[in-house]
Design an enzyme around this catalytic site. Structure first.
Site, short mmCIF file in Angstrom:
data_model
loop_
_atom_site.label_atom_id
_atom_site.label_comp_id
_atom_site.label_asym_id
_atom_site.label_seq_id
_atom_site.Cartn_x
_atom_site.Cartn_y
_atom_site.Cartn_z
N CYS A 91 44.36 91.58 50.87
CA CYS A 91 45.50 92.31 50.64
C CYS A 91 46.61 91.05 49.62
CB CYS A 91 46.13 92.50 51.98
SG CYS A 91 46.84 90.97 52.91
N CYS A 115 44.52 87.38 59.26
CA CYS A 115 45.93 87.85 58.26
C CYS A 115 46.77 88.47 59.01
CB CYS A 115 45.29 88.60 57.14
SG CYS A 115 46.73 89.14 55.83
N CYS A 124 46.95 92.39 57.10
CA CYS A 124 45.90 93.44 57.13
C CYS A 124 44.80 93.20 58.20
CB CYS A 124 45.19 93.53 55.56
SG CYS A 124 44.21 92.04 55.31
N CYS A 132 40.43 76.22 60.38
CA CYS A 132 39.16 76.04 59.78
C CYS A 132 38.69 77.39 59.15
CB CYS A 132 37.97 76.01 60.96
SG CYS A 132 36.21 75.75 60.40
ZN LIG Z 1 45.33 90.11 54.26
#
Ligand SMILES: [Zn+2]
Length: 130
Positions: free
Chosen positions: A50, A95, A98, A118
């Protein structure tokens, strides 16, 4: 952050099969496989799905693990989930925009934050700063 709707079919066309496996099916890339490991330029690392900016190059460090590592994320850019898979007690990093899987965070970082993000390099796109 408002969640983006992800069209899985579109995404399969946009991403490589490896990226799709990691980002959308919580896979892991082979250690030392990411070209971003040796990326020491200035800029921002963004989500490959995204474009949400996740990590600044200033936060990147060489952990020796074979995966791109960061000592902090951009505030609000990522979300955390408990991951009890494989009998381990880990914290998944995804994330915030998204929901794509990025990697894991551990509490053994070398910097002031004490964190070691990581992250699979296949999940990141670098926006280089001039
Ligand atoms: Zn994303």
């Amino acid at each position: 952050m408002t969640k983006m709707q992800v069209d899985e079919q579109e995404l399969k066309k946009k991403l490589t099969p490896e990226q799709y496996n990691i980002l959308r099916q919580k896979g892991t890339e082979a250690p030392f496989s990411s070209p971003l490991l040796n990326e020491h330029g200035k800029g921002m690392f963004a989500c490959a799905v995204c474009g949400n900016e996740l990590f600044a190059s200033d936060a990147k460090f060489d952990s020796g693990t074979g995966w791109p590592s960061f000592d902090q994320a951009i505030p609000g850019a990522v979300e955390f989930h408990h991951d009890g898979n494989f009998g381990m007690d880990r914290t998944e990093v995804a994330c915030a925009k998204c929901g794509s899987h990025l990697g894991h965070v551990f509490n053994d970082g070398p910097a002031a934050t004490g964190k070691r993000f990581c992250i699979n390099g296949a999940c990141l796109l670098m926006n280089k700063q001039e």
